[in-house]
Structures are given as C-alpha cells and as structure tokens.
Scaffold this active site. Structure first.
Site, PDB file in Angstrom:
ATOM      1  N   HIS A  87       0.835  -1.208   0.000  1.00  0.00           N
ATOM      2  CA  HIS A  87       0.000   0.000   0.000  1.00  0.00           C
ATOM      3  C   HIS A  87       0.862   1.246   0.000  1.00  0.00           C
ATOM      4  CE1 HIS A  87       0.315   1.171   4.351  1.00  0.00           C
ATOM      5  NE2 HIS A  87       0.465  -0.123   4.552  1.00  0.00           N
ATOM      6  N   ASP A  89      -0.585   4.433   0.680  1.00  0.00           N
ATOM      7  CA  ASP A  89      -1.074   5.449   1.619  1.00  0.00           C
ATOM      8  C   ASP A  89      -0.327   5.354   2.942  1.00  0.00           C
ATOM      9  OD1 ASP A  89      -2.569   2.911   1.820  1.00  0.00           O
ATOM     10  OD2 ASP A  89      -3.608   3.894   3.493  1.00  0.00           O
ATOM     11  N   ASP A 118       6.344   1.649   6.658  1.00  0.00           N
ATOM     12  CA  ASP A 118       4.917   1.303   6.543  1.00  0.00           C
ATOM     13  C   ASP A 118       4.261   2.173   5.471  1.00  0.00           C
ATOM     14  OD1 ASP A 118       2.372   0.314   7.012  1.00  0.00           O
ATOM     15  OD2 ASP A 118       2.058   1.474   8.833  1.00  0.00           O
ATOM     16  N   GLU A 152      -5.123   1.467   2.841  1.00  0.00           N
ATOM     17  CA  GLU A 152      -4.922   0.445   3.869  1.00  0.00           C
ATOM     18  C   GLU A 152      -5.021   1.020   5.263  1.00  0.00           C
ATOM     19  OE1 GLU A 152      -2.745  -2.301   6.581  1.00  0.00           O
ATOM     20  OE2 GLU A 152      -2.381  -0.188   6.138  1.00  0.00           O
ATOM     21  N   GLU A 153      -4.592   2.259   5.442  1.00  0.00           N
ATOM     22  CA  GLU A 153      -4.553   2.852   6.780  1.00  0.00           C
ATOM     23  C   GLU A 153      -5.916   3.352   7.259  1.00  0.00           C
ATOM     24  OE1 GLU A 153      -2.154   2.407   8.548  1.00  0.00           O
ATOM     25  OE2 GLU A 153      -0.289   2.443   7.430  1.00  0.00           O
ATOM     26  N   ASP A 176       4.190  -6.184   4.892  1.00  0.00           N
ATOM     27  CA  ASP A 176       3.732  -5.024   5.667  1.00  0.00           C
ATOM     28  C   ASP A 176       3.724  -5.335   7.157  1.00  0.00           C
ATOM     29  OD1 ASP A 176       2.684  -2.505   6.238  1.00  0.00           O
ATOM     30  OD2 ASP A 176       0.622  -3.093   5.834  1.00  0.00           O
ATOM     31  N   ARG A 352      -8.453  -4.715  18.683  1.00  0.00           N
ATOM     32  CA  ARG A 352      -7.846  -5.857  18.005  1.00  0.00           C
ATOM     33  C   ARG A 352      -8.147  -7.064  18.892  1.00  0.00           C
ATOM     34  NH1 ARG A 352      -4.536  -3.128  14.086  1.00  0.00           N
ATOM     35  NH2 ARG A 352      -5.217  -0.959  14.280  1.00  0.00           N
ATOM     36  N   HIS A 442       3.769   4.589  12.344  1.00  0.00           N
ATOM     37  CA  HIS A 442       2.744   5.512  12.840  1.00  0.00           C
ATOM     38  C   HIS A 442       3.290   6.484  13.877  1.00  0.00           C
ATOM     39  CE1 HIS A 442      -0.962   2.899  11.567  1.00  0.00           C
ATOM     40  NE2 HIS A 442       0.051   2.810  10.705  1.00  0.00           N
TER      41      HIS A 442
END
Length: 469
Positions: A87, A89, A118, A152-153, A176, A352, A442
């Site tokens: 990805h 993005d 990432d 994806e994010e 990833d 999660r 991130h």
C-alpha cells in the site's frame, strides 16, 4: 538452478534506494476534503499509486490502474496467481519530527520519512524481488501480481473497489509487518462512543481535540475551557504543572480572562500496540475530569478518564479477553473530539480482538457501560480473526526461505495489526522488519534500516521464485 540473490540485490542497491527516495517524497495520507471521483482518497494516495505503477511501466511489467483506487504490476504466466499486497497510503505525519517527514533523510544507516517502514520501503523491496526475477528471465509456472493499494490505513475502500473489478489471487503475502511470518491476525473493529454537546457547571468545555486516526495513539491533545470565576485560573495552572510532573509529560496552559487553553504532549504509536504509546487525549481528559464540568462534557471527560485511560486491554471497559494462540484483546482510543466545531462528539475505540469476541459483542458491552450517558456504534469495517496453519505450503515455504537466509529458526506469530494478507484465505504477512527491530510505524521519525531494506529484498526475491516457479 542456484541463484545468488544477495549478489543480485547488491547490484541494484543504488537503484532500489533511489526509487524509494522518490516514492517517499510523495505525500500520500488520505484527505477526504480533497477527494474527487478521480482521486477517491485525495490527491496524495492517487499520486503515490501512479508513481509506483510508473516503476512497473518503466521496467516492462504488465500494469493496470483501477480508477486510482488501486492497481497492479504483473509478471509470469499460469493458471494460479501469487499475490503480493502493498500500500502507498500513509498515516498523517503528526508532530514531533526532527526532519521533514516528506523529505527522506539517510543517516546512521537508516532512511527516515513517513512511509519508510509502513509500507513504501517494504513495497519497493518486494518490487525489486520480482524485478530481479524478470531481469534474470527465470521461468515461472504462476502469475505474480503486486497489488498496490491506497487506503490500507483507513477503510480498505481501495481493496473493496479493486476486487469488484479484478479477481483475487489464489494465495500470497503482504510485505507489511515482520519476519519470520505473520500467519495470524486478530479481529479488528472500531466502536465509537457518542456524547451530547452540552455543558453545565462552573467549568465549560468549549472544545477538546486529540487524535488523527483510529489506528494511531494520539500524540497531542488540546482543550479550550471557560470558567465562571477567573480567580480559579491560577490554582488550575499550578495543578496542571503538578500533574505534568506527576505523569512526566509536557504541556502548556494559557489563559486570557476566563478562557483557558490547555495542551498536552504524549507519544504516538501504532494503534495495534497502544501500550507502547502515551495517549495525550486520555491523559488530558484525566486531568480535566477532576473539575466541575457537567452534562455531555462531563460524560465525555469522565468516560475517557475512568474507563479508557490506560485501559490497553479492555479491563475497565469489561471486555478483556485472551486466548492461547492470539493473546490479549487490545484497545486504542484513537480520536477524542468534543465541541461545536466538530461533526460529532466522540471517542473512538479501535479493538484488536482474539477468537471468541465479535464486533457486535463489543458494541453491546460498550453501549451497556455508557447507559444513558452516551451511545455506541460499530464501524463499517469489522474483520474477524484470521489464521493460516503452519502446515500450509505457503507458510512452510516462506519460513524455509527465512531460515535459509538468516540461519534463524522460523516461527509463527499472531499480531493485532491488520494487513492486506488477510484479504486472502491463504494469505499472510511476511516481512519486511526483522526480529528485534525498532518499531516506528505511525510514529514521529519513522525509519527503516537500510540493512533490513536490502536483506528483505533478498528474501522476497527468493520467496517469490520458490512460490511461483
């Protein structure tokens, strides 16, 4: 045929790094306010997609752009297709960078930029793995398709659209995550708590603003309040300084007449590992919760302080769960917004979760907890837990490649992060980070080790060839 994959990567190191640097210069975070039919997630993700597909065109691959939602770079022939899911993005840069996040800097054998780890760095490494196979003219019995996403994010709207127009590969991996393999991923859902935009009491919450994405730990928070008695401001300032010392954080309080602006700095992190970040939003809410707010403002602050603050595993919320294979449920409060300038007054909780939990059960538990103080809604994207067994040939082959190139024993892993690997029933995440790497995804000052970048390209090349030959 014996191929020296390391030598092949070594010969292309400069070109690989040059391509990565140019790709990292493309600012590609999602911007809904700039989205158009031609740029569904804003200009940045579209431009990065076109840039990446341009490498494929340059190097003679079959390339397709699916309406700027996603695209692919393909090579080989056969009835089966091996998919590699990348990805372009990135999450917003946020604060705290030592350098411009979109001007790549190489120092200490690392490349610093938003997206370096990432997922643009790993994407380029995987691309060069396939490029080497093509340039060597190696025969393949399967197609290899690098699918390049742009959302994806956020909501995975790219893949939803892409697979309405293109067939899914039969099996594959996403570069990833980390080595030796990620063959299990927890479920992923966001529950949003909503509050009334009402105030009462001697303290009024004019606005509260913290967080950029559901899947990021907020690194900063700002609140604007008014007090009915300006004489309390001096005591408020002293109390805030004491609080900052107590929690070992930095912040600022600025007052003008009865208006007070309070800001606090925490530490951003990936929402899949909230325990390694410092949630500025919940820390600020915890400080404010001791004061005389009321109505919706009180409900918002008290919920954040009493049930969300440092509740990484859902224990205060009453939703804690753990299983032997997938471990503990985790929770990240990614966005906290309150006030008339915002569309809604919310706290987003990104969960999660392991097997035995569902998005619906989490929504019900949060709704019951809130009672009449607020409401809870479930996000559109609710992905159940995903697992590919160790004896699957895909997993076994990828682990063998890892072992052959590192000399280290491969082992299975389950993560809280969600990757495109779960798009396929026989899909996993594989690389590009090696064990004991420093996780800056991130976060400010995101980087990827150049050694990891090149070594992962070696592994990807061999893995692609073994799976597709």
């Amino acid at each position: 045929m014996s191929i020296d994959w390391k030598k092949e990567v070594e010969q292309r190191k400069d070109a690989l790094l040059d391509d990565l640097v140019e790709l990292l210069k493309v600012k590609s975070d999602r911007e809904d306010d700039k989205a158009t039919k031609d740029a569904p997630f804003g200009p940045g993700p579209k431009n990065a997609l076109i840039h990446m597909l341009g490498y494929g065109e340059r190097d003679g691959f079959t390339v397709k752009n699916v309406d700027n939602y996603a695209g692919h770079i393909e090579y080989g022939e056969g009835d089966e297709t091996l998919g590699l899911f990348c990805h372009m993005d990135v999450v917003p840069a946020g604060d705290g960078w030592d350098t411009d996040p979109y001007v790549p800097v190489i120092k200490d054998n690392k490349i610093f930029a938003r997206g370096s780890s990432d997922d643009k760095g790993p994407s380029i490494a995987a691309y060069y793995g396939l490029k080497i196979i093509k340039e060597l003219g190696l025969p393949l019995s399967k197609k290899v398709r690098i699918v390049v996403g742009t959302d994806e994010e956020s909501g995975w709207g790219d893949m939803e659209y892409y697979f309405k127009h293109e067939e899914k590969p039969d099996f594959g991996f996403s570069p990833d995550a980390e080595f030796p393999i990620i063959n299990g991923e927890k479920g992923n859902v966001t529950i949003t708590m909503h509050f009334d935009d009402t105030n009462a009491g001697s303290f009024v919450l004019e606005s509260f603003d913290s967080g950029l994405r559901e899947n990021m730990v907020p690194g900063t928070a700002t609140a604007v309040i008014t007090v009915d008695d300006s004489s309390v401001i001096e005591g408020l300032a002293v109390a805030f300084e004491d609080y900052l010392k107590e929690v070992n954080l930095k912040g600022e309080l600025v007052a003008e007449d009865q208006l007070v602006k309070i800001s606090l700095v925490g530490k951003g992190a990936h929402g899949a590992s909230p325990q390694i970040g410092i949630n500025a939003g919940t820390f600020l809410a915890t400080f404010l919760d001791r004061y005389d707010f009321a109505a919706g403002a009180k409900n918002f602050l008290h919920t954040a302080a009493a049930y969300v603050h440092e509740d990484f595993y859902g224990e205060k919320l009453g939703v804690a769960k753990e299983d032997e294979r997938m471990g503990k449920l985790t929770m990240n409060a990614g966005i906290l917004k309150f006030g008339p300038d915002f569309e809604d007054n919310i706290i987003t909780l990104n969960f999660r979760y392991p097997t035995g939990v569902t998005g619906d059960s989490l929504q019900k538990a949060i709704s019951d907890l809130l009672g009449d103080t607020g409401t809870a809604t479930k996000g559109d994207r609710d992905m159940p837990a995903h697992y590919v067994p160790m004896d699957d040939p895909l997993v076994a082959t990828l682990l063998q490649v890892y072992e052959d190139h590192t000399g280290e024993k491969g082992y299975e892993q389950v993560i809280g992060g969600g990757t495109f690997g779960r798009l396929l029933e026989r899909g996993v995440a594989y690389g590009a980070m090696f064990p004991n790497y420093t996780d800056t995804m991130h976060q400010a000052n995101e980087f990827m080790s150049l050694d990891d970048l090149f070594n992962s390209a070696v592994i990807f090349a061999d893995a692609i060839y073994r799976l597709a030959k």
